[in-house]
Design an enzyme around this catalytic site. Structure first.
Site, PDB file in Angstrom:
ATOM      1  N   ASP A  34      10.399   8.165   8.946  1.00  8.88           N
ATOM      2  CA  ASP A  34      11.834   8.221   8.677  1.00  8.88           C
ATOM      3  C   ASP A  34      12.231   8.041   7.215  1.00  8.88           C
ATOM      4  OD1 ASP A  34      11.232   5.573   8.230  1.00  8.88           O
ATOM      5  OD2 ASP A  34      11.960   4.904  10.179  1.00  8.88           O
TER       6      ASP A  34
ATOM      7  N   GLU B 242       4.970   9.823  14.507  1.00  3.40           N
ATOM      8  CA  GLU B 242       5.868   8.698  14.819  1.00  3.40           C
ATOM      9  C   GLU B 242       7.287   9.222  15.096  1.00  3.40           C
ATOM     10  OE1 GLU B 242       7.379   5.097  12.364  1.00  3.40           O
ATOM     11  OE2 GLU B 242       5.414   4.442  13.062  1.00  3.40           O
TER      12      GLU B 242
ATOM     13  N   GLU C 270      17.249   5.511   7.407  1.00  2.32           N
ATOM     14  CA  GLU C 270      16.116   5.954   8.224  1.00  2.32           C
ATOM     15  C   GLU C 270      16.537   6.545   9.570  1.00  2.32           C
ATOM     16  OE1 GLU C 270      16.261   3.049   6.588  1.00  2.32           O
ATOM     17  OE2 GLU C 270      14.593   3.132   5.168  1.00  2.32           O
TER      18      GLU C 270
ATOM     19  N   HIS D  43      12.811  -6.208   2.844  1.00  5.09           N
ATOM     20  CA  HIS D  43      13.111  -5.268   1.764  1.00  5.09           C
ATOM     21  C   HIS D  43      14.176  -4.232   2.105  1.00  5.09           C
ATOM     22  CE1 HIS D  43      11.339  -1.676   3.628  1.00  5.09           C
ATOM     23  NE2 HIS D  43      10.492  -2.505   4.180  1.00  5.09           N
TER      24      HIS D  43
ATOM     25  N   ARG E  21      17.091  -1.596   2.817  1.00  4.38           N
ATOM     26  CA  ARG E  21      18.323  -1.300   2.067  1.00  4.38           C
ATOM     27  C   ARG E  21      19.555  -1.975   2.675  1.00  4.38           C
ATOM     28  NH1 ARG E  21      15.970   2.981  -0.233  1.00  4.38           N
ATOM     29  NH2 ARG E  21      16.884   3.808  -2.129  1.00  4.38           N
TER      30      ARG E  21
ATOM     31  N   HIS F  83       8.376  -7.073  -2.222  1.00  2.00           N
ATOM     32  CA  HIS F  83       8.495  -5.626  -2.498  1.00  2.00           C
ATOM     33  C   HIS F  83       8.866  -5.411  -3.969  1.00  2.00           C
ATOM     34  CE1 HIS F  83      10.141  -1.549  -2.132  1.00  2.00           C
ATOM     35  NE2 HIS F  83       9.702  -1.477  -0.885  1.00  2.00           N
TER      36      HIS F  83
HETATM   37  C1  UD1 Z   1      11.384   3.130   1.091  1.00  2.00           C
HETATM   38  C2  UD1 Z   1      11.900   3.845   2.344  1.00  2.00           C
HETATM   39  C3  UD1 Z   1      11.953   2.881   3.515  1.00  2.00           C
HETATM   40  C4  UD1 Z   1      10.624   2.173   3.711  1.00  2.00           C
HETATM   41  C5  UD1 Z   1      10.187   1.534   2.393  1.00  2.00           C
HETATM   42  C6  UD1 Z   1       8.811   0.948   2.576  1.00  2.00           C
HETATM   43  C7  UD1 Z   1      13.607   5.582   1.987  1.00  2.00           C
HETATM   44  C8  UD1 Z   1      15.034   5.867   1.761  1.00  2.00           C
HETATM   45  N1  UD1 Z   1      13.276   4.286   2.097  1.00  2.00           N
HETATM   46  O1  UD1 Z   1      12.342   2.159   0.728  1.00  2.00           O
HETATM   47  O2  UD1 Z   1      12.265   3.605   4.687  1.00  2.00           O
HETATM   48  O3  UD1 Z   1      10.788   1.170   4.667  1.00  2.00           O
HETATM   49  O4  UD1 Z   1      10.130   2.540   1.371  1.00  2.00           O
HETATM   50  O5  UD1 Z   1       8.487   0.057   1.570  1.00  2.00           O
HETATM   51  O6  UD1 Z   1      12.807   6.478   2.038  1.00  2.00           O
HETATM   52  N2  UD1 Z   1       9.266   0.469  -6.533  1.00  2.00           N
HETATM   53  C9  UD1 Z   1       8.292   0.336  -7.510  1.00  2.00           C
HETATM   54  N3  UD1 Z   1       6.990   0.621  -7.164  1.00  2.00           N
HETATM   55  C10 UD1 Z   1       6.613   1.031  -5.927  1.00  2.00           C
HETATM   56  C11 UD1 Z   1       7.621   1.161  -4.953  1.00  2.00           C
HETATM   57  C12 UD1 Z   1       8.933   0.889  -5.273  1.00  2.00           C
HETATM   58  O7  UD1 Z   1       8.564  -0.044  -8.629  1.00  2.00           O
HETATM   59  O8  UD1 Z   1       5.432   1.278  -5.693  1.00  2.00           O
HETATM   60  C13 UD1 Z   1      10.682   0.165  -6.911  1.00  2.00           C
HETATM   61  C14 UD1 Z   1      11.311   1.272  -7.784  1.00  2.00           C
HETATM   62  O9  UD1 Z   1      12.189   0.666  -8.691  1.00  2.00           O
HETATM   63  C15 UD1 Z   1      12.114   2.082  -6.746  1.00  2.00           C
HETATM   64  C16 UD1 Z   1      12.574   0.976  -5.813  1.00  2.00           C
HETATM   65  O10 UD1 Z   1      11.472   0.095  -5.725  1.00  2.00           O
HETATM   66  O11 UD1 Z   1      13.169   2.804  -7.357  1.00  2.00           O
HETATM   67  C17 UD1 Z   1      12.993   1.428  -4.438  1.00  2.00           C
HETATM   68  O12 UD1 Z   1      12.050   2.313  -3.855  1.00  2.00           O
HETATM   69  P1  UD1 Z   1      12.528   3.369  -2.726  1.00  2.00           P
HETATM   70  O13 UD1 Z   1      11.360   4.147  -2.250  1.00  2.00           O
HETATM   71  O14 UD1 Z   1      13.690   4.133  -3.208  1.00  2.00           O
HETATM   72  O15 UD1 Z   1      13.100   2.448  -1.591  1.00  2.00           O
HETATM   73  P2  UD1 Z   1      12.374   1.406  -0.653  1.00  2.00           P
HETATM   74  O16 UD1 Z   1      13.314   0.285  -0.443  1.00  2.00           O
HETATM   75  O17 UD1 Z   1      11.021   1.147  -1.160  1.00  2.00           O
HETATM   76  N1  UDP Z   2       2.157  -4.179   3.763  1.00  2.00           N
HETATM   77  C1  UDP Z   2       1.144  -4.308   2.814  1.00  2.00           C
HETATM   78  N2  UDP Z   2       1.342  -5.171   1.779  1.00  2.00           N
HETATM   79  C2  UDP Z   2       2.482  -5.890   1.624  1.00  2.00           C
HETATM   80  C3  UDP Z   2       3.515  -5.727   2.586  1.00  2.00           C
HETATM   81  C4  UDP Z   2       3.311  -4.859   3.642  1.00  2.00           C
HETATM   82  O1  UDP Z   2       0.093  -3.686   2.927  1.00  2.00           O
HETATM   83  O2  UDP Z   2       2.589  -6.627   0.655  1.00  2.00           O
HETATM   84  C5  UDP Z   2       1.951  -3.247   4.896  1.00  2.00           C
HETATM   85  C6  UDP Z   2       2.233  -3.806   6.257  1.00  2.00           C
HETATM   86  O3  UDP Z   2       1.114  -4.433   6.820  1.00  2.00           O
HETATM   87  C7  UDP Z   2       2.642  -2.551   7.022  1.00  2.00           C
HETATM   88  C8  UDP Z   2       3.355  -1.737   5.988  1.00  2.00           C
HETATM   89  O4  UDP Z   2       2.903  -2.213   4.734  1.00  2.00           O
HETATM   90  O5  UDP Z   2       1.516  -1.824   7.447  1.00  2.00           O
HETATM   91  C9  UDP Z   2       4.844  -1.880   6.119  1.00  2.00           C
HETATM   92  O6  UDP Z   2       5.436  -1.323   5.009  1.00  2.00           O
HETATM   93  P1  UDP Z   2       6.900  -1.664   4.539  1.00  2.00           P
HETATM   94  O7  UDP Z   2       7.273  -3.018   4.991  1.00  2.00           O
HETATM   95  O8  UDP Z   2       6.923  -1.358   3.087  1.00  2.00           O
HETATM   96  O9  UDP Z   2       7.745  -0.537   5.251  1.00  2.00           O
HETATM   97  P2  UDP Z   2       8.379  -0.361   6.701  1.00  2.00           P
HETATM   98  O10 UDP Z   2       7.338  -0.608   7.729  1.00  2.00           O
HETATM   99  O11 UDP Z   2       9.513  -1.305   6.789  1.00  2.00           O
HETATM  100  O12 UDP Z   2       8.864   1.038   6.689  1.00  2.00           O
END
Ligand code: UD1
Ligand code: UDP
Length: 382
Positions: A99, A121, A135, A211, A213, A244
């Site tokens: 999603d 999924e 999502e 984490h 949104r 995160h």
């Molecule tokens: C995204 C997904 C969410 C998922 C989450 C898993 C969307 C809209 N959201 O949200 O469904 O649950 O990933 O973690 O697709 N950032 C870094 N390094 C990284 C990752 C993120 O610096 O490796 C920072 C960046 O500033 C980035 C911000 O986090 O702009 C947000 O990342 P983004 O992918 O937009 O949203 P998530 O909250 O991570």
């Molecule tokens: N996870 C990880 N390291 C972390 C936090 C989470 O490997 O520091 C793994 C966790 O075990 C799970 C996945 O990341 O498999 C979940 O990802 P996240 O919470 O980013 O996204 P969501 O499941 O909410 O989409």
């Protein structure tokens, strides 16, 4: 002539990678399939950590992540880049997961090129447009575009049928369970120094993440205050919270929990450390989707830090409880689990509803069957 099915998997964030990598490894094993991997790089460090562990090397990396990126920039950039790439690679089918905005935009880009989409999924729903945001709408829109649906549970299949999707649904289990043989090891030695030093017998471990949104701002503050309260009231617990990389998440979490005794804030953990730590924890508290599926596998109760869940199977099985995002309610539910053995044991002995670890094999079989049927259809028309 190449008769292999050209399958292009597209993903961009940590959770997609954890759940797609076991499938990619399975695709690579099959002689009927040519597996191509494209990562959008919606995440960077958190994505690369997973690719390294599963030893998956992307054929294409769009490197899209920006600091504080918006939904609009992710969507438009994925659309623009994948449009061109799909024309060049010409996959028979693309696979997207779950999603995220990467997944929705990739499905849309494939639709514009009339390339079939397989949705891994598929069928999770809260029926609340804004929670989880974005999502819930992402996965609904992917359902309208997809041709094959890999639903983790019967309940997910029912949700799809309610939306009048009648064909192409396969109940497979969740590929996250397939990931554990790659990550969980007996006598595992943690890489993270602080985790190495934890005495799991002396103090009970709460593993937490948050984490989402829709939780940014006040809900996340409430969650952090509830954790602080729990740590103050229960001196025999320790909390590990890998935070995160989203800077909005980090500022709230470090401000409230940065200096709380027995609360350890760490960098995002690599998935081997994470899964092995999870297997040794007493309780999970999270707003993540994936952790709600992983907890039941290990028999660890999960307190969901959200107002809803798209994983009612886990609630029905009794291993997950939805606590909401109010400080007092979160505290009460977690405190009861910490101090009432009967309540805890009931949750800990519930059965994992997310499959047997063979979801990837079922998905690959379904892809092979799909291609065979397509070929037969074409020959009949000749
Ligand atoms: C995204 C997904 C969410 C998922 C989450 C898993 C969307 C809209 N959201 O949200 O469904 O649950 O990933 O973690 O697709 N950032 C870094 N390094 C990284 C990752 C993120 O610096 O490796 C920072 C960046 O500033 C980035 C911000 O986090 O702009 C947000 O990342 P983004 O992918 O937009 O949203 P998530 O909250 O991570
Ligand atoms: N996870 C990880 N390291 C972390 C936090 C989470 O490997 O520091 C793994 C966790 O075990 C799970 C996945 O990341 O498999 C979940 O990802 P996240 O919470 O980013 O996204 P969501 O499941 O909410 O989409």
């Amino acid at each position: 002539m190449n008769h292999k099915i050209r399958v292009m998997s597209v993903f961009g964030t940590r959770p997609e990678a954890i759940k797609m990598c076991p499938l990619i490894r399975e695709l690579e094993k099959r002689k009927e399939i040519e597996s191509i991997v494209c990562v959008t790089g919606q995440h960077r460090q958190m994505l690369d950590q997973v690719l390294d562990i599963f030893q998956v090397k992307p054929d294409y990396d769009l490197k899209l992540m920006k600091d504080r990126q918006t939904l609009t920039t992710i969507t438009t950039e994925v659309l623009l880049h994948l449009g061109t790439l799909f024309q060049e690679v010409k996959p028979d089918i693309i696979l997207v997961h779950g999603d995220t905005t990467t997944s929705f935009s990739a499905a849309l880009a494939a639709f514009y090129q009339q390339i079939p989409v397989g949705h891994v999924e598929a069928g999770l729903r809260t029926y609340d447009k804004y929670s989880p945001f974005p999502e819930e709408m992402n996965r609904k829109m992917i359902s309208q575009i997809a041709e094959l649906y890999f639903a983790p549970t019967e309940n997910n299949k029912k949700n799809l049928k309610k939306e009048n999707i009648q064909e192409g649904i396969y109940v497979t289990g969740n590929t996250v369970i397939d990931a554990f043989p790659y990550t969980v090891k007996k006598d595992y030695i943690f890489k993270e120094e602080r985790i190495k030093k934890i005495d799991f017998y002396k103090k009970r471990l709460i593993l937490m993440t948050a984490h989402r949104r829709e939780n940014l701002g006040k809900p996340l503050e409430n969650i952090c205050y509830a954790i602080k309260h729990l740590a103050e009231e229960n001196r025999d617990i320790q909390v590990v919270y890998p935070v995160h990389l989203n800077p909005v998440v980090r500022s709230t979490v470090y401000e409230i929990l940065g200096n709380v005794e027995r609360v350890y804030l760490t960098e995002p953990m690599d998935v081997e450390d994470m899964h092995n730590l999870m297997s040794q924890s007493f309780l999970i508290m999270t707003d993540s989707g994936g952790l709600q599926e992983e907890g039941p596998h290990f028999g660890i109760p999960v307190v969901v830090l959200r107002t809803e869940t798209e994983r009612p199977e886990a609630v029905e099985a009794g291993t997950v409880v939805v606590a909401g995002t109010k400080e007092e309610e979160i505290f009460e539910i977690a405190n009861t689990l910490l101090n009432n053995t009967q309540v805890y044991e009931k949750m800990a002995h519930a059965i994992n509803p997310y499959g047997d670890g063979h979801a990837s094999e079922r998905i690959v079989e379904a892809l092979i069957e799909w291609k065979k049927n397509k070929k037969n259809e074409l020959e009949m028309r000749k």
